[in-house]
Motif scaffolding. Structure first.
Motif: not given
Lengths: 129, 780
Positions: B539-543, B548-549, B562-563, B582-585
């Protein structure tokens, strides 16, 4: 939480000094030194340490004999003892454990982690107690 | 004419004639005199010793005959051999057997024939006969005399055979006596102790050396069991060994203390072989007492020297460590550099002493092992971690991707660590700057192989055969430059072999070297992650859209799906509905910050152990997105400290071996340290740092499985530690009075300027996912 007390029985003054500095400054322990095995029981009775670090090779009464001496006295019988030695042969280690020691710390020890090791022994001891 | 049939014993007859080697031999006086006597005593012109062969009769001796043989069908003697008694034909003209015999009807005019059959070993061979051309008769006495002469002929016939037999006996006797003589010579030699024992161990024969070495003469030993002379402590061992040898076995270099006449014991080393058929044990022995004494002296010497060296080393290295770690205060830069130099060399000396001691133990067969089952990948990972700093100092990277299957080996972890660190540091030493040492785990059938490859100069041809020998390095200059004892590979080989494995290398000049070792696989487990591994979801959290890409692409390259979400609310929904590896933020998100997301995840069992990386994506000079550093964050915890939260957070860090795991605690207050050390004791030993300076040193020096960091320090902000924490892959738990948002902002800024390495990032993420999955599966 009262400060943990460590008794250091070691004939080499230099090593006592380093171990003391490491145990006091890094571990925050209260340390008492004893340069001779023959005086260990007396010092331990007075100081009442939580753990004794005991050198194996000492003039006069050596480490194993000192341990036996400590075990012969009700006042010091129950104090956990960890040997310090430069000669860690596996069979010797087993012998020391057989004599009732909690463990063996190899010399040269790392003064930065000595306190951690001591703390580990103490936590094992309290877990088993 | 009646031709005599062959007697029933015809075959034996012919064989016996063959054996006696008598046919067609020259005339001999010992037979001639018998026919002479017969003619004379019986007063006949003709007499013969006739031997009846297959087709003829042949005369060994004859009186009054000009031929040496006749055809068997006309032979009178062919009839004689059919009976046991004498054959007497007084006038052949009146005997139907011979009436038309050419010898009777022809010029020879045979009338009278008398013969006694010659028998050897009960088999009829021929006859002693007398012949006349006048008819006549014999008295009983004459016939008896013919019999006596026949007896003599029989003895003569056997004589050759007997002589040959006697000759053989004589030869054997002589050979035996020579052998006896040789043996005596042999047994009188002074050096080796030789003996022959009965199967029950009693001495049958003992050489002079027994007298020379032990003082016993042969008579004192003979008849006594060898075990009677063994040292009481060796007696049982000796009985067992001799028992095995007596049953036809062998023993080599079997060492035993044997009593000498003066009451002392000598060490003898026996080689012995037993022969069940000969009912004997043949043994040689050498006096190895002196050798034993030297070995024990050497061992004692090494042990004493090492002790005597280690004691001052304790003071020396200990003092240096204490000063260098800032226990006595901060040092001027130059002094710190010199101190570092002294410390490095002190450690090198320690390693050398340890290596020499290990070698001594190996040679004395005293290297002991405490075996237990371990994951080979985990052990390799640990060694890689230990060597990472050393590699970084030399600008070398180490690539290691654990295999999909958890291969388990039965090993002594400390000893295997020694082997791995040795191979890894060798590879790092020979890897060119900016190069990458490759570590791989492969399997073939029942064995697992660990390969460590460098891209160095390769091992010179001349050196390849000796690479595992003691004190060998490619050349003297190398030894100085690379700083080893020359014992490492030799020790590694001994260890691997004692673990039931084998070690080897492949090398190409100018291209590099791969050292490898194989170990038997003890057990294996398909990692529960096998399916998820093929495309684990992150899970990717980005603004930002560009970020994101960029992050999706980066993860896709590592085979990770990646979601992407752009705020905390969406992230929480995704986490509720899907399982993530994993979570990448990013540090800062549209509706909050990465730390708040993480903090929320830790409250729930389902998401508590998901590894989380905080990243920062900025724009490079050309306006394209680029990632800054990545920091693994376990949690943000407010003050005063919630010990339960701390315990849970620390528990989510995978540390397979808590006994060896170290946790860095950066905190100016000693009081808090005791509390934290107590809370975290199950996860590892807690090492305190009271200043940022001390924390920096510790991070650069030791591998930590976790850092628990108090955000505000008297000597600065902990933001300064972020580059080091990310560089050494140490996950962090922040203890802070400040809000998570404030810390996230600072983290983002620190990461933006931190070094970046996409490969390392991907490898790290994969390793985090790998290590976490079993825990997650167990939790759900």
């Amino acid at each position: 939480m009262s400060t943990t007390r460590i008794l250091l029985v070691e004939d080499e003054e230099d090593i006592r000094r380093i171990a003391r500095m490491s145990l006091e400054r890094i571990g925050g322990f209260e340390v008492e030194e004893c340069p001779l095995g023959v005086h260990a029981r007396e010092t331990a009775t007075r100081f009442a340490p939580d753990l004794i670090l005991l050198d194996v090779m000492m003039p006069g009464m050596d480490g194993p004999s000192t341990l036996t001496d400590l075990r012969s006295d009700d006042a010091t019988r129950a104090i956990p003892v960890v040997f310090m030695t430069a000669k860690v042969q596996p069979q010797e280690k087993e012998r020391f454990i057989g004599l009732g020691a909690l463990g063996v710390i190899a010399k040269p020890f790392d003064p930065m982690t000595l306190s951690d090791t001591v703390r580990e022994y103490l936590s094992h001891e309290s877990a088993h107690a | 004419m009646i031709v005599a049939p062959a007697p029933p014993s015809e075959r034996e007859r012919l064989e016996l004639l063959e054996r006696l080697k008598i046919l067609d031999t020259p005339r001999e006086e010992r037979f001639d005199r018998l026919t002479r006597l017969a003619s004379h005593v019986l007063d006949t012109p003709i007499s013969a010793i006739s031997l009846v062969a297959r087709d003829r009769q042949w005369f060994k001796a004859a009186e009054g005959l000009e031929v040496s043989e006749t055809p068997r069908d006309v032979a009178f003697c062919a009839h004689t051999i059919l009976g046991e008694e004498a054959l007497v034909v007084e006038d052949a003209r009146y005997d139907k057997r011979f009436v038309d015999n050419p010898l009777v009807t022809g010029d020879f005019s045979l009338r009278f024939y008398a013969a006694q059959p010659i028998r050897v070993e009960g088999v009829p061979l021929g006859a002693l006969c007398v012949i006349d051309t006048q008819p006549r008769s014999l008295t009983d006495a004459q016939l008896q005399m013919l019999g006596d002469l026949r007896d003599l002929a029989e003895r003569e016939l056997l004589f050759d055979d007997l002589r040959e037999l006697q000759h053989k006996v004589e030869q054997t006797r002589r050979a035996n006596s020579l052998l006896q003589h040789d043996m005596s010579q042999f047994f009188s030699l002074p050096i080796e102790l030789l003996c022959i024992l009965e199967p029950d161990g009693r001495f049958k024969r003992a050489s002079h050396a027994w007298t020379d070495v032990l003082g016993w003469n042969e008579h004192q030993l003979l008849g006594k069991p060898i075990t009677e002379f063994a040292h009481p402590d060796d007696a049982e061992r000796a009985r067992a060994e001799w028992g095995l040898v007596a049953d036809g076995g062998r023993t080599e270099s079997f060492e035993l203390r044997v009593l000498s006449r003066d009451g002392t014991y000598r060490w003898l080393s026996f080689n012995a072989a037993g022969s069940a058929s000969e009912q004997a044990i043949y043994a040689t022995a050498r006096d190895v007492s002196e050798l034993k004494r030297m070995q024990s002296l050497k061992s004692e010497f090494v042990s004493t020297v090492s002790h005597e060296l280690r004691t001052p080393m304790t003071s020396l290295c200990g003092s240096l460590d204490l000063i260098a770690e800032g226990v006595t205060g901060t040092l001027p830069t130059e002094a710190a550099e010199l101190l570092d130099l002294a410390r490095r060399n002190g450690r090198r000396l320690r390693r050398l002493i340890d290596d020499i001691l290990d070698m001594e133990k190996i040679e004395a067969g005293k290297l002991s092992f405490e075996l237990s089952e371990h994951s080979i990948a985990e052990r390799v990972g640990r060694a890689v971690q230990e060597v990472t700093q050393f590699a970084r100092d030399r600008s070398v990277a180490i690539d290691f991707t654990p295999p999909a299957t958890d291969l388990r080996v039965s090993i002594d972890p400390d000893r295997l660590h020694q082997v791995l660190v040795n191979l890894l540091s060798n590879a790092v030493k020979f890897e060119p700057e900016q190069g990458r040492v490759e570590v791989a785990i492969t399997r073939s059938a029942e064995r697992v192989r660990v390969n460590v490859s460098d891209h160095g100069p390769g091992i010179p041809d001349s050196f390849r055969g000796r690479i595992f020998d003691k004190f060998t390095q490619a050349d003297g200059s190398d030894r100085r430059e690379k700083g080893g004892s020359g014992l490492g590979l030799s020790i590694a080989k001994a260890i691997v072999e004692q673990l039931g494995g084998s070690i080897g290398f492949d090398t190409v000049a100018g291209e590099g070297t791969t050292f490898f070792f194989d170990l038997p696989i003890h057990a294996e487990r398909e990692l529960p992650a096998a399916d998820a591994r093929s495309a684990p979801r992150v899970l990717v959290a980005t603004s930002g859209e560009a970020a994101a890409a960029y992050l999706s692409g980066l993860l896709g390259d590592a085979g990770l799906a990646a979601d992407v979400v752009d705020d905390i609310a969406a992230a929480r929904r995704q986490l509720d509905e899907h399982d993530y590896g994993a979570v990448v933020t990013e540090a800062l998100l549209a509706d909050g910050d990465g730390y708040s997301l993480i903090h929320g995840m830790r409250r729930h069992a389902a998401t508590r152990s998901i590894p989380t990386l905080v990243v920062e994506v900025g724009l490079d000079d050309d306006g394209r997105p680029c990632r800054g550093g990545a920091l693994e964050v376990i949690d943000w915890l407010g003050l005063p400290l919630d010990r339960k939260r701390l315990y849970d957070a620390a528990g989510s860090v995978r540390c397979a071996d808590a006994a060896r795991s170290k946790i860095l605690h950066v905190d100016p207050f000693a009081v808090l340290h005791g509390e934290i050390a107590d809370s975290l004791a199950p996860f590892g030993a807690v090492v305190p740092a009271r200043t940022l300076d001390q924390a920096r040193r510790l991070l650069s020096r030791d591998p930590f499985s976790l850092a628990v960091v108090c955000w505000s320090m008297p000597d600065g902000s902990c933001r300064e530690l972020i580059p080091l924490l990310q560089q050494h892959h140490v996950p962090v738990i922040w203890l802070a009075a400040e809000s998570p948002t404030a810390i996230a902002r600072e983290t983002g800024a620190a990461l933006a300027s931190a070094s970046r390495d996409d490969n390392a990032f991907r490898a790290r993420l994969l390793a985090m996912i790998d290590s976490r999955l079993p825990v997650a599966v167990a939790a759900r």
